[in-house]
Design a protein around this motif. Structure first.
Motif, PDB file in Angstrom:
ATOM      1  N   LEU A 181       0.830  -1.206   0.000  1.00 56.74           N
ATOM      2  CA  LEU A 181       0.000   0.000   0.000  1.00 56.74           C
ATOM      3  C   LEU A 181       0.863   1.254   0.000  1.00 56.74           C
ATOM      4  O   LEU A 181       0.622   2.191  -0.775  1.00 56.74           O
ATOM      5  N   VAL A 182       1.879   1.278   0.851  1.00 60.23           N
ATOM      6  CA  VAL A 182       2.755   2.452   0.924  1.00 60.23           C
ATOM      7  C   VAL A 182       3.449   2.689  -0.414  1.00 60.23           C
ATOM      8  O   VAL A 182       3.527   3.830  -0.907  1.00 60.23           O
ATOM      9  N   GLU A 183       3.937   1.629  -1.039  1.00 59.16           N
ATOM     10  CA  GLU A 183       4.607   1.774  -2.332  1.00 59.16           C
ATOM     11  C   GLU A 183       3.628   2.257  -3.397  1.00 59.16           C
ATOM     12  O   GLU A 183       3.976   3.123  -4.229  1.00 59.16           O
ATOM     13  N   ALA A 184       2.406   1.720  -3.379  1.00 54.15           N
ATOM     14  CA  ALA A 184       1.406   2.162  -4.357  1.00 54.15           C
ATOM     15  C   ALA A 184       1.061   3.632  -4.152  1.00 54.15           C
ATOM     16  O   ALA A 184       0.915   4.395  -5.124  1.00 54.15           O
ATOM     17  N   LEU A 185       0.922   4.050  -2.893  1.00 55.55           N
ATOM     18  CA  LEU A 185       0.640   5.462  -2.600  1.00 55.55           C
ATOM     19  C   LEU A 185       1.787   6.355  -3.060  1.00 55.55           C
ATOM     20  O   LEU A 185       1.572   7.438  -3.607  1.00 55.55           O
ATOM     21  N   ARG A 186       3.006   5.887  -2.859  1.00 58.29           N
ATOM     22  CA  ARG A 186       4.180   6.679  -3.250  1.00 58.29           C
ATOM     23  C   ARG A 186       4.242   6.831  -4.776  1.00 58.29           C
ATOM     24  O   ARG A 186       4.467   7.938  -5.288  1.00 58.29           O
ATOM     25  N   LEU A 187       4.014   5.744  -5.479  1.00 58.97           N
ATOM     26  CA  LEU A 187       4.082   5.791  -6.942  1.00 58.97           C
ATOM     27  C   LEU A 187       2.938   6.622  -7.533  1.00 58.97           C
ATOM     28  O   LEU A 187       3.117   7.297  -8.549  1.00 58.97           O
ATOM     29  N   THR A 246      -5.550   9.965  -3.008  1.00 59.69           N
ATOM     30  CA  THR A 246      -4.588   9.161  -2.257  1.00 59.69           C
ATOM     31  C   THR A 246      -4.202   9.795  -0.924  1.00 59.69           C
ATOM     32  O   THR A 246      -3.964   9.087   0.059  1.00 59.69           O
ATOM     33  N   ARG A 247      -4.159  11.119  -0.869  1.00 62.35           N
ATOM     34  CA  ARG A 247      -3.869  11.773   0.410  1.00 62.35           C
ATOM     35  C   ARG A 247      -4.983  11.499   1.417  1.00 62.35           C
ATOM     36  O   ARG A 247      -4.734  11.199   2.587  1.00 62.35           O
ATOM     37  N   ASP A 248      -6.230  11.608   0.967  1.00 61.90           N
ATOM     38  CA  ASP A 248      -7.359  11.322   1.853  1.00 61.90           C
ATOM     39  C   ASP A 248      -7.289   9.905   2.395  1.00 61.90           C
ATOM     40  O   ASP A 248      -7.561   9.657   3.583  1.00 61.90           O
ATOM     41  N   LEU A 249      -6.960   8.952   1.526  1.00 59.89           N
ATOM     42  CA  LEU A 249      -6.888   7.558   1.948  1.00 59.89           C
ATOM     43  C   LEU A 249      -5.770   7.368   2.970  1.00 59.89           C
ATOM     44  O   LEU A 249      -5.950   6.659   3.974  1.00 59.89           O
ATOM     45  N   ALA A 250      -4.627   7.999   2.734  1.00 57.98           N
ATOM     46  CA  ALA A 250      -3.517   7.894   3.682  1.00 57.98           C
ATOM     47  C   ALA A 250      -3.918   8.456   5.044  1.00 57.98           C
ATOM     48  O   ALA A 250      -3.617   7.849   6.092  1.00 57.98           O
ATOM     49  N   LEU A 276     -10.463   4.078  -5.343  1.00 59.76           N
ATOM     50  CA  LEU A 276     -11.802   3.514  -5.459  1.00 59.76           C
ATOM     51  C   LEU A 276     -12.729   3.991  -4.349  1.00 59.76           C
ATOM     52  O   LEU A 276     -13.925   3.696  -4.383  1.00 59.76           O
ATOM     53  N   CYS A 277     -12.198   4.697  -3.362  1.00 59.31           N
ATOM     54  CA  CYS A 277     -13.030   5.254  -2.286  1.00 59.31           C
ATOM     55  C   CYS A 277     -13.648   6.552  -2.778  1.00 59.31           C
ATOM     56  O   CYS A 277     -12.931   7.538  -3.018  1.00 59.31           O
ATOM     57  N   HIS A 306      -4.887  -1.203  -0.533  1.00 58.66           N
ATOM     58  CA  HIS A 306      -3.860  -1.398  -1.554  1.00 58.66           C
ATOM     59  C   HIS A 306      -4.522  -1.448  -2.937  1.00 58.66           C
ATOM     60  O   HIS A 306      -4.102  -0.751  -3.883  1.00 58.66           O
ATOM     61  N   GLU A 307      -5.588  -2.228  -3.032  1.00 54.12           N
ATOM     62  CA  GLU A 307      -6.302  -2.321  -4.306  1.00 54.12           C
ATOM     63  C   GLU A 307      -7.020  -1.021  -4.655  1.00 54.12           C
ATOM     64  O   GLU A 307      -7.140  -0.667  -5.833  1.00 54.12           O
ATOM     65  N   ASP A 308      -7.486  -0.285  -3.647  1.00 54.95           N
ATOM     66  CA  ASP A 308      -8.136   1.006  -3.901  1.00 54.95           C
ATOM     67  C   ASP A 308      -7.200   1.942  -4.660  1.00 54.95           C
ATOM     68  O   ASP A 308      -7.633   2.726  -5.512  1.00 54.95           O
ATOM     69  N   VAL A 309      -5.927   1.870  -4.318  1.00 52.64           N
ATOM     70  CA  VAL A 309      -4.935   2.726  -4.990  1.00 52.64           C
ATOM     71  C   VAL A 309      -4.575   2.154  -6.361  1.00 52.64           C
ATOM     72  O   VAL A 309      -4.563   2.885  -7.364  1.00 52.64           O
ATOM     73  N   LEU A 310      -4.308   0.853  -6.416  1.00 54.12           N
ATOM     74  CA  LEU A 310      -3.910   0.237  -7.685  1.00 54.12           C
ATOM     75  C   LEU A 310      -4.988   0.397  -8.758  1.00 54.12           C
ATOM     76  O   LEU A 310      -4.685   0.567  -9.939  1.00 54.12           O
ATOM     77  N   ARG A 311      -6.266   0.336  -8.349  1.00 60.83           N
ATOM     78  CA  ARG A 311      -7.368   0.404  -9.313  1.00 60.83           C
ATOM     79  C   ARG A 311      -7.974   1.803  -9.421  1.00 60.83           C
ATOM     80  O   ARG A 311      -8.953   2.004 -10.145  1.00 60.83           O
TER      81      ARG A 311
END
Length: 213
Positions: free
Chosen positions: A14-20, A34-38, A28-29, A108-113
């Motif tokens: 998740l951290v790597e996906a957020l960073r990238l 991504t900042r909100d999710l973090a 997906l939320c 993790h999937e929320d970020v990837l997708r």
């Protein structure tokens, strides 16, 4: 040799996906970048006092203030805190591998997708060994909560024919997919790689029904 903590594996992913993705990428939320999710992940693990406002209206102002304070921090600092895991005083610290596995996997999937066509096809990533099986218990727990009032009698089934959960009332609908994809479906995420079979009207009602916590 110690057993792999899959919650920590998914946290690192998740951290790597957020960073990238960067700090303002879609997820997906609904309504969250991504900042909100973090920020959500950190409030859940580090500021349980601030999450009460999500359920108790008089405390919403406090929740808003703490959320804004976290959101104003440097993005890399937010990611460093997520990577560090819940602090010792967090209720999620000791039972990390049990209480955080589904949370880390789904986000993790929320970020990837993020930004993908919700109605389009999706090819899932190859999961770490053992992760799909480890998600069975969270799926059974979450599925009962999110689909208990389903407009169809839903059976969640793996491609090899293993029925993991039956819930809801109405015409029967079978949802087939890997455990991870079924968990995402139970959380109301899309796109997911699942197949719905049953009466066309019942399938449509299920597909459009609200799911999630």
């Amino acid at each position: 040799m110690s057993k792999v903590n899959l919650a920590q594996t998914e946290r690192a992913g998740l951290v790597e996906a957020l960073r990238l993705a960067g700090s303002d990428a879609p997820t997906l939320c609904t309504g969250w970048d991504t900042r909100d999710l973090a920020v959500h992940v950190l409030l859940r693990e580090r500021r349980i006092d601030a999450t009460a406002g999500m359920f108790v209206p008089p405390l919403a102002g406090w929740t808003g203030r703490v959320t804004r304070a976290y959101r104003s921090r440097e993005y890399d600092d937010l990611l460093a805190d997520i990577a560090a895991g819940p602090p010792w005083y967090s209720p999620f610290a000791r039972p990390d591998k049990f209480l955080n596995l589904a949370e880390m996997f789904v986000h993790h999937e929320d970020v990837l997708r993020g930004g993908a066509d919700a109605a389009g096809p999706w090819v899932p990533r190859k999961l770490p060994p053992g992760l799909d099986e480890a998600l069975v218990l969270p799926l059974k727990t979450v599925g009962r909560l999110t689909m208990g009032k389903s407009p169809a009698a839903v059976t969640l089934t793996t491609p090899d024919g293993r029925a993991l959960l039956s819930v809801g009332k109405g015409a029967p609908v079978t949802v087939t997919g890997s455990v991870g994809e079924l968990l995402l479906f139970a959380f109301g995420r899309a796109p997911v790689d699942v197949a719905l079979t049953g009466d066309d009207e019942a399938v449509d009602r299920l597909r459009n029904a609200a799911r999630g916590l």
